[in-house]
Design a protein around this motif. Structure first.
Motif, PDB file in Angstrom:
ATOM      1  N   VAL A 275      21.606  11.275 -21.495  1.00 34.39           N
ATOM      2  CA  VAL A 275      20.604  11.727 -20.530  1.00 34.39           C
ATOM      3  C   VAL A 275      19.386  10.819 -20.637  1.00 34.39           C
ATOM      4  O   VAL A 275      18.674  10.828 -21.643  1.00 34.39           O
ATOM      5  CB  VAL A 275      20.197  13.189 -20.787  1.00 34.39           C
ATOM      6  CG1 VAL A 275      19.179  13.646 -19.735  1.00 34.39           C
ATOM      7  CG2 VAL A 275      21.416  14.088 -20.780  1.00 34.39           C
ATOM      8  N   GLY A 276      19.161   9.998 -19.603  1.00 30.57           N
ATOM      9  CA  GLY A 276      18.046   9.056 -19.595  1.00 30.57           C
ATOM     10  C   GLY A 276      18.540   7.631 -19.694  1.00 30.57           C
ATOM     11  O   GLY A 276      19.276   7.287 -20.619  1.00 30.57           O
ATOM     12  N   ALA A 277      18.139   6.794 -18.716  1.00 27.47           N
ATOM     13  CA  ALA A 277      18.654   5.414 -18.648  1.00 27.47           C
ATOM     14  C   ALA A 277      17.588   4.378 -18.931  1.00 27.47           C
ATOM     15  O   ALA A 277      17.578   3.301 -18.343  1.00 27.47           O
ATOM     16  CB  ALA A 277      19.294   5.155 -17.274  1.00 27.47           C
ATOM     17  N   GLY A 278      16.654   4.704 -19.831  1.00 29.36           N
ATOM     18  CA  GLY A 278      15.710   3.704 -20.313  1.00 29.36           C
ATOM     19  C   GLY A 278      16.360   2.831 -21.371  1.00 29.36           C
ATOM     20  O   GLY A 278      17.592   2.831 -21.522  1.00 29.36           O
TER      21      GLY A 278
ATOM     22  N   VAL B 266      31.994   7.394 -20.915  1.00 26.47           N
ATOM     23  CA  VAL B 266      30.547   7.647 -20.957  1.00 26.47           C
ATOM     24  C   VAL B 266      30.020   7.981 -19.569  1.00 26.47           C
ATOM     25  O   VAL B 266      30.304   7.282 -18.591  1.00 26.47           O
ATOM     26  CB  VAL B 266      29.783   6.415 -21.495  1.00 26.47           C
ATOM     27  CG1 VAL B 266      28.278   6.710 -21.562  1.00 26.47           C
ATOM     28  CG2 VAL B 266      30.314   6.002 -22.865  1.00 26.47           C
ATOM     29  N   ALA B 267      29.206   9.024 -19.487  1.00 28.74           N
ATOM     30  CA  ALA B 267      28.423   9.328 -18.297  1.00 28.74           C
ATOM     31  C   ALA B 267      26.948   9.175 -18.654  1.00 28.74           C
ATOM     32  O   ALA B 267      26.513   9.621 -19.726  1.00 28.74           O
ATOM     33  CB  ALA B 267      28.701  10.743 -17.810  1.00 28.74           C
ATOM     34  N   LEU B 268      26.202   8.543 -17.767  1.00 28.88           N
ATOM     35  CA  LEU B 268      24.780   8.304 -17.988  1.00 28.88           C
ATOM     36  C   LEU B 268      23.998   8.968 -16.852  1.00 28.88           C
ATOM     37  O   LEU B 268      24.202   8.645 -15.675  1.00 28.88           O
ATOM     38  CB  LEU B 268      24.493   6.806 -18.023  1.00 28.88           C
ATOM     39  CG  LEU B 268      23.039   6.351 -18.168  1.00 28.88           C
ATOM     40  CD1 LEU B 268      22.422   6.893 -19.451  1.00 28.88           C
ATOM     41  CD2 LEU B 268      22.952   4.830 -18.136  1.00 28.88           C
ATOM     42  N   VAL B 269      23.121   9.902 -17.195  1.00 30.10           N
ATOM     43  CA  VAL B 269      22.363  10.667 -16.198  1.00 30.10           C
ATOM     44  C   VAL B 269      20.945  10.109 -16.099  1.00 30.10           C
ATOM     45  O   VAL B 269      20.269   9.913 -17.116  1.00 30.10           O
ATOM     46  CB  VAL B 269      22.300  12.158 -16.580  1.00 30.10           C
ATOM     47  CG1 VAL B 269      21.561  12.942 -15.501  1.00 30.10           C
ATOM     48  CG2 VAL B 269      23.696  12.710 -16.810  1.00 30.10           C
TER      49      VAL B 269
ATOM     50  N   ARG C 205      17.368  10.535 -13.430  1.00 28.08           N
ATOM     51  CA  ARG C 205      16.799  11.182 -12.246  1.00 28.08           C
ATOM     52  C   ARG C 205      15.982  10.226 -11.397  1.00 28.08           C
ATOM     53  O   ARG C 205      15.783  10.464 -10.195  1.00 28.08           O
ATOM     54  CB  ARG C 205      15.920  12.364 -12.647  1.00 28.08           C
ATOM     55  CG  ARG C 205      14.651  11.970 -13.377  1.00 28.08           C
ATOM     56  CD  ARG C 205      13.810  13.167 -13.737  1.00 28.08           C
ATOM     57  NE  ARG C 205      12.595  12.779 -14.422  1.00 28.08           N
ATOM     58  CZ  ARG C 205      11.704  13.643 -14.910  1.00 28.08           C
ATOM     59  NH1 ARG C 205      11.921  14.940 -14.778  1.00 28.08           N
ATOM     60  NH2 ARG C 205      10.623  13.209 -15.515  1.00 28.08           N
ATOM     61  N   ASP C 206      15.490   9.120 -12.000  1.00 27.30           N
ATOM     62  CA  ASP C 206      14.631   8.195 -11.267  1.00 27.30           C
ATOM     63  C   ASP C 206      15.285   6.825 -11.144  1.00 27.30           C
ATOM     64  O   ASP C 206      16.172   6.624 -10.339  1.00 27.30           O
ATOM     65  CB  ASP C 206      13.261   8.090 -11.954  1.00 27.30           C
ATOM     66  CG  ASP C 206      12.495   9.399 -11.893  1.00 27.30           C
ATOM     67  OD1 ASP C 206      12.522  10.045 -10.838  1.00 27.30           O
ATOM     68  OD2 ASP C 206      11.875   9.762 -12.910  1.00 27.30           O
TER      69      ASP C 206
ATOM     70  N   HIS D 138      29.767   5.596 -16.153  1.00 33.76           N
ATOM     71  CA  HIS D 138      29.661   6.390 -14.924  1.00 33.76           C
ATOM     72  C   HIS D 138      28.218   6.869 -14.784  1.00 33.76           C
ATOM     73  O   HIS D 138      27.731   7.668 -15.587  1.00 33.76           O
ATOM     74  CB  HIS D 138      30.608   7.589 -14.975  1.00 33.76           C
ATOM     75  CG  HIS D 138      30.536   8.436 -13.739  1.00 33.76           C
ATOM     76  ND1 HIS D 138      30.796   9.791 -13.754  1.00 33.76           N
ATOM     77  CD2 HIS D 138      30.215   8.129 -12.453  1.00 33.76           C
ATOM     78  CE1 HIS D 138      30.647  10.278 -12.537  1.00 33.76           C
ATOM     79  NE2 HIS D 138      30.301   9.287 -11.729  1.00 33.76           N
ATOM     80  N   LEU D 139      27.508   6.376 -13.781  1.00 37.50           N
ATOM     81  CA  LEU D 139      26.111   6.738 -13.561  1.00 37.50           C
ATOM     82  C   LEU D 139      26.032   7.960 -12.661  1.00 37.50           C
ATOM     83  O   LEU D 139      26.627   7.997 -11.578  1.00 37.50           O
ATOM     84  CB  LEU D 139      25.352   5.570 -12.929  1.00 37.50           C
ATOM     85  CG  LEU D 139      23.845   5.751 -12.758  1.00 37.50           C
ATOM     86  CD1 LEU D 139      23.172   5.894 -14.121  1.00 37.50           C
ATOM     87  CD2 LEU D 139      23.258   4.566 -11.994  1.00 37.50           C
ATOM     88  N   VAL D 140      25.282   8.973 -13.119  1.00 33.56           N
ATOM     89  CA  VAL D 140      25.108  10.212 -12.366  1.00 33.56           C
ATOM     90  C   VAL D 140      23.623  10.378 -12.065  1.00 33.56           C
ATOM     91  O   VAL D 140      22.799  10.437 -12.986  1.00 33.56           O
ATOM     92  CB  VAL D 140      25.620  11.433 -13.158  1.00 33.56           C
ATOM     93  CG1 VAL D 140      25.473  12.701 -12.338  1.00 33.56           C
ATOM     94  CG2 VAL D 140      27.071  11.224 -13.580  1.00 33.56           C
ATOM     95  N   ALA D 141      23.263  10.465 -10.778  1.00 28.17           N
ATOM     96  CA  ALA D 141      21.866  10.573 -10.371  1.00 28.17           C
ATOM     97  C   ALA D 141      21.459  12.032 -10.263  1.00 28.17           C
ATOM     98  O   ALA D 141      22.154  12.850  -9.651  1.00 28.17           O
ATOM     99  CB  ALA D 141      21.651   9.875  -9.030  1.00 28.17           C
TER     100      ALA D 141
END
Length: 475
Positions: A10-13, A30-33, A35-36, A109-112
């Motif tokens: 959770v968080g793609a920084g 892997v899933a990467l969440v 929001r921005d 896998h990127l999840v917005a």
């Protein structure tokens, strides 16, 4: 519907990206969440965009080079803001795309959307359209970062009062800007506005600018700012600010009154994990709202780990290491489990300042006898060519000549410090510093001159008694 993964980040920084990429490279799903924007503050508002703003300002202004060549090629300040912000946004977009490309290459896998925990293995993601997705992870890593500190006493609703993210969208050239905070971000923006011909005042509660730096280096930086006309006020803070006509009226804690027409509040970052619903997984936070972790990033929930600013604001380079460390902790791996205990830190003003290892003040606090070697970089061939006015300062242990610290103020301090950082990691001594054949004209040649300067301060008997490693020892 619930999607299942080995790891949900959770968080793609910097921390989240490095964790996701490392886990995917090790063949975990892997899933990467996020929001921005992927990349975090390094991509969107700090890091590269800020440095781009600085580089563009210095380039378009010809900052300080006219003193060397006797001519000015600077663009008029009033036309600079649009190309500056345009260039910063171009770099931000390019870095975001590069981050997306890397994630795709690694199979992440990127999840917005915005995330919250339902339990220690389930993340609920809500998109901007209200759609919900459940992600099940055998392990979860929280890396939601931090945001600019916004005290209630600061009137951020005023159009000319900015935090460190909003300042990137400034639409015009202020007549006078007050920067509250003399740390890395404050110093960087002070340099930018100096280059644009804007009078700057810096206020900080610490006794010196960039308080994490060696005192001598900080003092040199302050001298440079004052020489350029910037007012530096240390040892006091901001008590209040309010609009008064076409200016702001700012009262300092020592009673002084300032009348800027713009204010940048750059006095720290904060962590806010309220939206994550950490209590559903029994995750402990400290009194400042930061996630509490163990040595390998594990939270109080066995299946959830954390990395980066959510555990306490730090350098992006450290957050990257923490992301990899959390992956190793999550899957009980022995690879890449250590976070660098000797990071290099840099402040991108003009000049830059940087450090790695111990300072004089650190040695005194630890009761370590030391010697100092200095090189005025303007005296080196490369420095003379470029009009450099910087200083390279080395700290050696008196007992055995071990290199303990390197401190730099220079046009390229952030690059120059890496040589010293690598030497300290390699347990180098003063003999190692001196025996290296540095190219010339280069700034790194200053290491040899600083080493020679330090030799003058060592007791000759101590030097004679040092055990110098043989070539066989170094292989």
């Amino acid at each position: 519907m619930t999607s299942h993964y080995d790891l949900v980040v959770v968080g793609a920084g910097p921390a989240g990206e490095s964790a996701a990429q490392m886990a995917a490279n090790l063949r975990y799903s892997v899933a990467l969440v996020e929001r921005d924007t992927v990349g975090g503050a390094v991509v969107t508002s700090g890091g590269a965009p800020t440095k781009t703003f600085r580089e563009a300002a210095l380039y378009l202004n010809g900052f300080e080079k006219e003193a060397i060549y006797g001519i000015s090629l600077a663009a008029p300040p009033e036309v600079l803001f649009r190309p500056l912000t345009t260039r910063a946004h171009e770099v931000s977009a390019a870095m975001q795309q590069a981050t997306l490309d890397r994630l795709q290459t690694f199979g992440v896998h990127l999840v917005a959307g915005s995330a919250r925990l339902e339990d220690g293995h389930t993340v609920l993601v809500r998109s901007t359209t209200g759609e919900e997705t459940r992600l099940h992870g055998e392990r979860i890593i929280l890396a939601t970062g931090s945001r600019p500190l916004r005290p209630a006493s600061v009137p951020f609703d005023d159009p000319w009062v900015f935090d460190t993210e909003e300042i990137m969208e400034i639409s015009g050239r202020p007549r006078h800007i007050l920067i509250v905070g003399g740390g890395p971000v404050g110093v960087e923006y002070a340099t930018i506005f100096q280059a644009l011909g804007v009078p700057v005042t810096i206020v900080d509660t610490a006794p010196q600018l960039v308080a994490m730096m060696d005192e001598e280096i900080s003092a040199r930086l302050e001298q440079v700012f004052r020489r350029r006309g910037t007012e530096v006020i240390t040892g006091t803070g901001m008590a209040s600010t309010q609009r008064d006509g076409d200016q702001l009226r700012t009262i300092l804690t020592d009673g002084r009154e300032l009348r800027p027409d713009a204010l940048l509040f750059a006095a720290g970052r904060s962590v806010d994990v309220t939206a994550l619903s950490l209590d559903t997984a029994g995750i402990e936070i400290d009194e400042r709202g930061r996630v509490v972790i163990g040595e390998r990033g594990q939270t109080s929930c066995p299946s959830v780990f954390a990395a980066g600013d959510v555990t306490g604001p730090a350098l992006a380079s450290i957050a990257t290491d923490q992301g990899r460390q959390a992956v190793c902790g999550a899957f009980d791996l022995n690879f890449s489990v250590h976070v660098d205990q000797l990071p290099a830190s840099a402040v991108y003003g003009m000049p830059e300042v940087a450090r790695a290892g111990m300072s004089e003040q650190d040695c005194k606090s630890a009761a370590i006898a030391y010697e100092i070697g200095r090189c005025e970089l303007g005296s080196t061939p490369r420095g003379l060519i470029a009009g450099e006015e910087g200083l390279l300062k080395l700290v050696f242990r008196r007992e055995d000549g071990a290199l303990l610290g390197v401190h730099v103020i220079s046009q390229i301090a952030s690059e120059l410090v890496g040589t010293g950082q690598a030497m300290i990691h390699g347990t180098a001594t003063i003999e190692d510093v001196l025996r290296m054949a540095y190219s010339t004209p280069t700034y790194t040649y200053g290491y040899k001159l600083a080493g020679l300067d330090a030799m003058l301060r060592f007791d000759p008997d101590v030097l004679r008694g040092m055990r110098l490693p043989s070539e066989a020892d170094r292989v």
